[in-house]
Scaffold this active site. Structure first.
Site, PDB file in Angstrom:
ATOM      1  N   PHE A   1       0.806  -1.045   0.022  1.00  0.00           N
ATOM      2  CA  PHE A   1       0.119   0.058   0.090  1.00  0.00           C
ATOM      3  C   PHE A   1       0.703   1.248  -0.073  1.00  0.00           C
ATOM      4  O   PHE A   1       1.687   1.343   0.822  1.00  0.00           O
ATOM      5  CB  PHE A   1      -1.073  -0.093   1.284  1.00  0.00           C
ATOM      6  CG  PHE A   1      -1.873   1.340   1.134  1.00  0.00           C
ATOM      7  CD1 PHE A   1      -2.957   1.131   0.293  1.00  0.00           C
ATOM      8  CD2 PHE A   1      -1.611   2.339   1.816  1.00  0.00           C
ATOM      9  CE1 PHE A   1      -3.901   2.320   0.275  1.00  0.00           C
ATOM     10  CE2 PHE A   1      -2.635   3.574   1.651  1.00  0.00           C
ATOM     11  CZ  PHE A   1      -3.672   3.383   0.933  1.00  0.00           C
TER      12      PHE A   1
ATOM     13  N   LYS B   1       2.676   9.953   8.649  1.00  0.00           N
ATOM     14  CA  LYS B   1       2.059   9.663   9.825  1.00  0.00           C
ATOM     15  C   LYS B   1       2.662  10.138  10.952  1.00  0.00           C
ATOM     16  O   LYS B   1       2.132  11.247  11.435  1.00  0.00           O
ATOM     17  CB  LYS B   1       2.156   8.109   9.715  1.00  0.00           C
ATOM     18  CG  LYS B   1       1.244   7.342   8.858  1.00  0.00           C
ATOM     19  CD  LYS B   1       0.664   5.694   9.062  1.00  0.00           C
ATOM     20  CE  LYS B   1      -0.021   5.327   7.881  1.00  0.00           C
ATOM     21  NZ  LYS B   1      -1.588   5.419   8.157  1.00  0.00           N
TER      22      LYS B   1
ATOM     23  N   ASP C   1       9.285   3.011   1.419  1.00  0.00           N
ATOM     24  CA  ASP C   1       8.186   3.607   2.102  1.00  0.00           C
ATOM     25  C   ASP C   1       8.252   3.234   3.559  1.00  0.00           C
ATOM     26  O   ASP C   1       7.691   2.257   3.987  1.00  0.00           O
ATOM     27  CB  ASP C   1       6.976   3.047   1.474  1.00  0.00           C
ATOM     28  CG  ASP C   1       5.678   3.609   1.809  1.00  0.00           C
ATOM     29  OD1 ASP C   1       5.658   4.202   3.007  1.00  0.00           O
ATOM     30  OD2 ASP C   1       4.476   3.396   1.107  1.00  0.00           O
TER      31      ASP C   1
END
Ligand code: PLP
Length: 390
Positions: free
Chosen positions: A128, A243, A214
């Site tokens: 993702f 995040k 990532d």
């Protein structure tokens, strides 16, 4: 009255009014234990005094100027991230998807500069990377693609944690980079075998590809190191963060090193809001708290203890496929769809997530106390037992 919001989320029937550490309180006054941290964002818990203070103080001085001018906080935050990661330069943005867009633009331009006609990036099945057109195209999940064809071209998909599958493509002269999560999060909390990143690093070096990690979910301590690549003795060429960097203040970052450092030049990329004084004040405060409170060195051990405790309460239960994790990224995989558990947990005052349909995912805040952790183990184990035995 019809809902004024676009129909993009099947939201749970609860509205939170305030938070404190690992707890949230809803508008009815009910308190919940948060084992999800706003999906790996509020690692320092809710309403952390030092973060709130930094945001208040900065907002009274200056919120935004644009990237047309020097921004002192941005420089300081970049210096901090470079010190911690051994990367060389930083581009700040507002989200994970934007950080990955930056990485993908670096890969494209890196390829174009070598006159590669169709610069392509190896990405992983089950990954993702975000919801913008390029990042959803990079994502290895058909559900995320559905309805958005044609996808952005230039992605080659291989299985995660499979070095041979990557080696299979080394003759392909179009490939310029690999984009990979050090631990797959949304894909069900998959921890690759030890040495996976090192092997990818070697393939990238041998083929002049960029290794782009990532670390949007894994970064900033979540796996027990500042960045998950630090579990192995490597550094990537590109790393993306978001995040937890602002503990809730929207901020993302793309860091580059070596051959990737100077690929983007004025006119290639930009952002109005990215790295503004307010977001960077939050980022600086987050790093300061992480450094002074020494949370990160405890996370690997505490995460392992959590996994082991869930194993001891659940391993005899029929229907448990696997209990796994790294640091405070934990997955409990069942042999059946279990999205229902999210609502059942909510009724009990517990916030969890289910990903891939069959895996309970926990991303607890680092500030969760021993008592709260015991409450989480007890209540969630009971819920899973009841669910599987019903
Ligand atoms: C590994 C990873 N990359 C990228 C993203 C996208 O981040 P954002 O939702 O901030 O765009 C996420 C979000 O869940 C993620 O977990």
């Amino acid at each position: 009255m019809s809902n004024p919001l676009m129909n993009t989320y099947a939201r749970l029937p609860v509205t939170f009014e305030r938070g404190d550490g690992a707890t949230l309180t809803d508008t009815q006054g009910k308190t919940y234990l948060d084992a999800l941290s706003g999906i790996a964002v509020c690692s320092l818990g809710h309403a952390h005094p030092a973060i709130s203070e930094a945001i208040c103080a900065q907002s009274k001085k200056l919120i935004h100027t644009s990237n047309l001018y020097q921004i002192e906080n941005q420089q300081q935050l970049a210096d901090k991230l470079i010190d911690l990661s051994a990367m060389e330069r930083v581009f700040f943005c507002n989200s994970g998807a934007e950080a990955n867009e930056t990485a993908l633009k670096i890969a494209r331009k890196f390829g174009n500069e070598q006159n590669i006609a169709n610069p392509s990036v190896i990405v992983m099945n089950n990954s993702f990377h975000g919801r913008t057109m390029a990042t959803l195209s990079a994502t290895g999940n058909d559900k995320v693609h559905e309805g958005f064809q044609p996808l952005v071209s230039g992605f080659i998909r291989v299985d995660y944690d499979d070095i041979a599958a990557v080696e299979h493509h080394t003759q392909n002269k179009d490939i310029v980079a690999i984009l990979v999560e050090p631990v797959q999060g949304e894909g069900g909390v998959h921890v690759p075998q030890a040495g996976y990143l090192t092997a990818l690093r070697k393939i990238c070096d041998e083929n002049n590809w960029l290794l782009m990690l990532d670390e949007i979910q894994t970064g900033l301590g979540r796996t027990g190191e500042w960045f998950a690549f630090q579990h192995e003795n490597i550094t990537p060429d590109v790393m993306t963060l978001a995040k937890a960097l602002g503990n809730g203040m929207p901020i993302g970052a793309c860091l580059a090193k070596g051959r990737a450092t100077n690929v983007l030049v004025p006119g290639n990329h930009g952002t109005t809001f990215g790295g503004n004084p307010l977001a960077c004040a939050a980022g600086l405060a987050v790093i300061n708290v992480l450094e002074t409170n020494q949370y990160i060195p405890t996370i690997a051990k505490k995460g392992l203890a959590l996994v082991n405790q869930f194993k001891s309460t659940l391993s005899d239960q029929a229907g448990i496929v696997d209990i796994r994790g790294r640091g405070y990224m934990i997955g409990i995989q069942l042999d059946r769809p279990c999205a229902q558990l999210v609502g059942l947990a909510l009724e009990k005052g517990l916030l969890i997530n289910v990903t891939r349909g069959d895996t309970v995912r926990l991303l607890p805040p680092f500030v969760m106390s021993t008592e709260q952790t015991e409450q989480l183990i007890h209540e969630l184990s009971e819920l899973i037992h009841d669910f599987l035995n019903q």
